[in-house]
Design an enzyme around this catalytic site. Structure first.
Site, PDB file in Angstrom:
ATOM      1  CG  ASP A   9      -1.783  -1.159   1.156  1.00 29.38           C
ATOM      2  OD1 ASP A   9      -1.831  -1.864   0.409  1.00 29.38           O
ATOM      3  OD2 ASP A   9      -2.704  -1.343   2.084  1.00 29.38           O
ATOM      4  CG  ASP A  47      -6.594  -0.062   1.395  1.00 30.09           C
ATOM      5  OD1 ASP A  47      -7.134  -1.127   1.338  1.00 30.09           O
ATOM      6  OD2 ASP A  47      -6.837   0.843   2.069  1.00 30.09           O
ATOM      7  CG  HIS A  49     -11.229   0.757   0.364  1.00 25.48           C
ATOM      8  ND1 HIS A  49     -11.251  -0.461   0.692  1.00 25.48           N
ATOM      9  CD2 HIS A  49     -10.348   1.465   1.271  1.00 25.48           C
ATOM     10  CE1 HIS A  49     -10.385  -0.730   1.750  1.00 25.48           C
ATOM     11  NE2 HIS A  49     -10.095   0.236   2.010  1.00 25.48           N
ATOM     12  CG  HIS A  82      -8.642   4.947   3.191  1.00 25.13           C
ATOM     13  ND1 HIS A  82      -9.574   4.664   4.089  1.00 25.13           N
ATOM     14  CD2 HIS A  82      -7.976   3.919   2.768  1.00 25.13           C
ATOM     15  CE1 HIS A  82      -9.441   3.243   4.307  1.00 25.13           C
ATOM     16  NE2 HIS A  82      -8.486   2.959   3.691  1.00 25.13           N
ATOM     17  CE  LYS A 107      -4.064  -4.026   1.438  1.00 25.53           C
ATOM     18  NZ  LYS A 107      -4.615  -3.174   2.270  1.00 25.53           N
ATOM     19  CB  CYS A 152      -2.108  -2.909   5.165  1.00 26.37           C
ATOM     20  SG  CYS A 152      -3.701  -2.505   5.291  1.00 26.37           S
TER      21      CYS A 152
HETATM   22  C1  VGL Z   1      -4.551   0.596   5.967  1.00 26.72           C
HETATM   23  C2  VGL Z   1      -6.202   1.469   7.199  1.00 26.72           C
HETATM   24  C3  VGL Z   1      -7.239   1.103   6.374  1.00 26.72           C
HETATM   25  C4  VGL Z   1      -3.197  -0.014   5.453  1.00 26.72           C
HETATM   26  C5  VGL Z   1      -5.732   0.208   4.928  1.00 26.72           C
HETATM   27  O1  VGL Z   1      -3.033   0.027   4.818  1.00 26.72           O
HETATM   28  O2  VGL Z   1      -2.419  -0.077   6.651  1.00 26.72           O
HETATM   29  N1  VGL Z   1      -5.079   1.050   6.856  1.00 26.72           N
HETATM   30  N2  VGL Z   1      -6.871   0.806   5.005  1.00 26.72           N
HETATM   31 ZN    ZN Z   2      -8.312   0.733   3.589  1.00 26.51          ZN
END
Ligand code: VGL
Ligand code: ZN
Length: 204
Positions: A9, A47, A49, A82, A107, A152
């Site tokens: 990420d 990440d 979403h 995010h 993901k 993550c």
């Molecule tokens: C993450 C919070 C929400 C991460 C992803 O990449 O650590 N943290 N989504």
């Molecule tokens: Zn996230």
């Protein structure tokens, strides 16, 4: 057997100026770039979403960022919006050597469940396909850098160990959210106890 570098990420929303900025998150970019040539394969997770993901505080009335709710039977921390698919915040951070990435894993795509690990969603209901990909490529060693140490990175490393990979987290190539002070330190202890090797880039 082969070894893979997994970049977790390293996206605009997790670096300073982003929606879920991690302090000094941009500092992981040069560390990641310098490690790439030492591995047979480079995999990067994003990440990813959909708009209105249920991990976003904005989707719940009278709830704030950082609140805990129950989502589909699991405890869920609420985050700011995010890493929404196809937005600048979800793109890889500037300066990351994306040409050397062999495979991208998305993901967090299911709106009803969060996914901290690059291997499974949080309930382990669905796999991302990364384990199958790595086994097909004859990978037995996993090295992890990226964001965030206490979410993550931690969950990806714990899953990697449980899937049988020799797993190293390069700590100076990671930064954490640190929602509560001490979260990163706790994550490191948890990873070590599970059998994750904690190391530094210069030792790799
Ligand atoms: C993450 C919070 C929400 C991460 C992803 O990449 O650590 N943290 N989504
Ligand atoms: Zn996230």
């Amino acid at each position: 057997m082969k070894k893979v570098l997994i970049l977790i990420d390293i996206q605009n929303d997790f670096i300073p100026g982003g929606a879920l900025a991690v302090t000094d998150g941009d500092k992981v970019v040069p560390v990641a770039n310098a490690l790439m040539d030492k591995y047979d394969l480079v995999v990067a997770s994003q990440d990813w979403h959909p708009v209105g993901h249920k991990s976003f505080a904005s989707q719940h009335e009278c709830k704030n960022i950082g609140d805990l709710i129950e989502l589909d039977g699991l405890q869920q921390i609420l985050w700011p919006d995010h890493c929404v698919q196809q937005t600048g915040g979800a793109e890889f951070a500037a300066g990351l050597d994306v040409d050397k990435i062999n495979k991208i894993i998305h993901k967090g795509t299911d709106p009803n469940i969060d996914s901290y690990s690059c291997f499974f969603d949080n309930a382990r209901r669905k796999s991302t396909g990364l384990d199958d990909y790595l086994k097909a490529q004859d990978v037995d060693e996993v090295c992890i850098v990226g964001l965030a140490t206490d979410y993550c990175v931690k969950f990806s490393a714990l899953d990697a160990v449980s899937l049988g990979y020799q797993t190293t987290v390069v700590l100076d190539g990671c930064r954490g959210v640190e929602l509560s002070p001490g979260d990163c330190e706790k994550a490191v202890i948890e990873m070590k106890e599970a059998g994750v090797i904690i190391s530094q880039a210069q030792r790799m």
